[in-house]
Design an enzyme around this catalytic site. Structure first.
Site, PDB file in Angstrom:
ATOM      1  N   ASN A 204      -2.269 -24.522  80.662  1.00 40.91           N
ATOM      2  CA  ASN A 204      -1.327 -25.168  80.985  1.00 40.91           C
ATOM      3  C   ASN A 204      -0.722 -26.012  79.732  1.00 40.91           C
ATOM      4  OD1 ASN A 204       0.136 -26.363  83.151  1.00 40.91           O
ATOM      5  ND2 ASN A 204      -0.916 -28.370  82.788  1.00 40.91           N
ATOM      6  N   GLU A 268       3.757 -29.275  86.542  1.00 41.22           N
ATOM      7  CA  GLU A 268       3.905 -30.871  86.555  1.00 41.22           C
ATOM      8  C   GLU A 268       5.526 -31.185  86.452  1.00 41.22           C
ATOM      9  OE1 GLU A 268       1.710 -32.307  83.464  1.00 41.22           O
ATOM     10  OE2 GLU A 268      -0.159 -31.129  83.652  1.00 41.22           O
ATOM     11  N   ASP A 270       8.937 -32.801  86.726  1.00 44.61           N
ATOM     12  CA  ASP A 270       9.788 -34.059  86.924  1.00 44.61           C
ATOM     13  C   ASP A 270      11.050 -33.662  86.003  1.00 44.61           C
ATOM     14  OD1 ASP A 270       8.600 -34.858  84.304  1.00 44.61           O
ATOM     15  OD2 ASP A 270       7.076 -36.156  85.495  1.00 44.61           O
TER      16      ASP A 270
HETATM   17  C1  XIL Z   1      -0.846 -38.159  83.090  1.00 45.41           C
HETATM   18  C2  XIL Z   1      -0.977 -39.008  84.592  1.00 45.41           C
HETATM   19  O1  XIL Z   1       0.418 -38.823  85.234  1.00 45.41           O
HETATM   20  C3  XIL Z   1      -1.075 -40.491  84.218  1.00 45.41           C
HETATM   21  O2  XIL Z   1      -1.028 -41.272  85.438  1.00 45.41           O
HETATM   22  C4  XIL Z   1      -2.105 -40.868  83.219  1.00 45.41           C
HETATM   23  O3  XIL Z   1      -2.183 -42.040  82.824  1.00 45.41           O
HETATM   24  C5  XIL Z   1      -2.204 -39.840  82.034  1.00 45.41           C
HETATM   25  O4  XIL Z   1      -1.731 -38.518  82.364  1.00 45.41           O
HETATM   26  N1  XIL Z   1       0.507 -33.797  80.986  1.00 45.41           N
HETATM   27  C6  XIL Z   1      -0.645 -33.526  81.746  1.00 45.41           C
HETATM   28  C7  XIL Z   1      -1.064 -34.683  82.831  1.00 45.41           C
HETATM   29  O5  XIL Z   1      -1.151 -32.744  81.802  1.00 45.41           O
HETATM   30  O6  XIL Z   1      -2.387 -34.910  83.223  1.00 45.41           O
HETATM   31  C8  XIL Z   1      -0.470 -36.096  82.708  1.00 45.41           C
HETATM   32  O7  XIL Z   1      -0.787 -36.924  83.663  1.00 45.41           O
HETATM   33  C9  XIL Z   1       1.002 -35.995  82.045  1.00 45.41           C
HETATM   34  C10 XIL Z   1       1.378 -35.104  81.005  1.00 45.41           C
END
Ligand code: XIL
Length: 355
Positions: A204, A268, A270
């Site tokens: 990932n 992930e 957004d």
């Molecule tokens: C982020 C979380 O959303 C936050 O709450 C935490 O403080 C830090 O990590 N890439 C990733 C995720 O693979 O695990 C991250 O998540 C965002 C970026």
């Protein structure tokens, strides 16, 4: 003559008036549109997930209601990271992760585990650990195999290694590389497979949409894994996007992942609107532009071979829960639900894009 013409005209007007009134009375009343109780995941041909903040799932009823209703896959946002699971060496804290796994089992949701290995969110004891390379190897292996074994049969898939590449395609200089060399990545996958022969194993990373060098490096790694017999089942595209990201870049990232022949997870998602930090409110225009981007992503994903569609996961649920404002240092509205858990235009755009 004049008088009769007047009566004819009067009669004609009356007839028209009558017929209009008549039609208004006899035509079927305009029915209100049926209330479509849409459920997001039921409207899509692939799994639809969200990353979950376990505290919110436990304590916020609006949050848990939306998660329960709209999604059929969950990823722990933080609860399965090493810092959360192994706060002290060989002391494991399963409480939050188990809560999520139990929620998923009760409600029929798939669980995608995140993440067995990352350079970030490490417990303090790892950052200060002193030992030779054998001790580091043991630390890595013990963590991966204890976690995979604990969740065996409950978690469908794992992000085995997260964010191991730089944007230029070189391997990130992490604590793992320093103590174990760059091939630690392959060994993470082997350790995970030894602990669970059935669970799906993903690599990932972010930035595959804006960096051709990065996606090429990921593709090359997967190809070399196949040649070497290193187990790997899928590629995760994080897709923390800005709303100005181009269709071409989004398509190129998905195409590169598809070319591996593995499962593809938009892991992930957004879509942020305020990376220039100039905006303080979400206008309808911005929400519409964001919706168009969501539609682009879903449309591109929906067009790949069905057996490679592992699903789309948004990074949390509503604009109130997103990590983006804190990370970016400015307000933002990156998700398909607003801060009151109401559907934004992006919600409908996801369904539209899948058609
Ligand atoms: C982020 C979380 O959303 C936050 O709450 C935490 O403080 C830090 O990590 N890439 C990733 C995720 O693979 O695990 C991250 O998540 C965002 C970026």
């Amino acid at each position: 003559m004049k008088q009769s013409a007047f009566y004819v005209l009067l009669l004609a007007i009356l007839c028209i008036a009558c017929s209009k009134q008549g039609s208004a009375v006899t035509a079927p009343p305009t029915a209100p549109p049926p209330v479509m109780d849409t459920v997001l995941y039921k409207s899509l041909p692939f799994k639809m997930g969200a990353s979950i903040n376990v505290n919110l799932l436990k304590n916020n009823t609006a949050y848990s209601a939306v998660v329960t209703k709209e999604f059929n896959s969950v990823t722990p946002e933080n609860a399965m990271k090493m810092g959360a699971l192994q706060p002290q060496q060989n002391v494991f804290n399963w409480a939050d992760a188990d809560y999520l796994v139990n929620f998923a089992a009760t409600n029929g949701k798939r669980v995608h585990g995140h993440t067995l290995n990352w350079y970030n969110s490490l417990p303090a004891w790892v950052n200060t650990f002193s030992g030779d390379s054998a001790a580091w190897e043991q630390l890595l292996k013990t963590h991966i195999q204890t976690v995979v074994t604990h969740f065996k049969g409950k978690v469908s898939s794992w992000d085995v290694v997260n964010e191991a590449f730089n944007d230029d395609g070189s391997i990130r200089n992490s604590i793992w590389v320093q103590h174990l060399g760059t091939d630690y990545i392959a060994r993470c996958f082997q350790y995970a497979r030894q602990a669970d022969s059935a669970v799906l194993l993903f690599y990932n990373d972010y930035g595959q949409e804006y960096s051709a060098a990065k996606r090429n490096a990921i593709y090359a790694m997967v190809s070399s894994f196949k040649t070497r017999g290193i187990p790997v089942d899928g590629v995760g595209l994080q897709f923390h996007l800005t709303y100005t990201q181009t269709d071409a870049n989004i398509a190129a990232a998905i195409a590169s992942a598809v070319q591996t022949g593995l499962k593809v997870h938009i892991a992930e998602l957004d879509i942020r609107l305020n990376s220039d930090k100039t905006k303080s409110v979400l206008t309808p225009e911005l929400a519409a532009q964001q919706a168009a981007r969501y539609k682009t992503v879903v449309k591109a994903f929906a067009s790949i071979p069905a057996q490679q569609q592992y699903g789309i996961t948004t990074w949390n649920v509503s604009d109130a829960d997103s990590w983006i404002p804190a990370w970016q240092g400015a307000p933002d509205w990156p998700l398909p639900f607003d801060a009151n858990y109401k559907r934004k235009p992006a919600y409908g755009a996801i369904i539209e894009g899948s058609k």
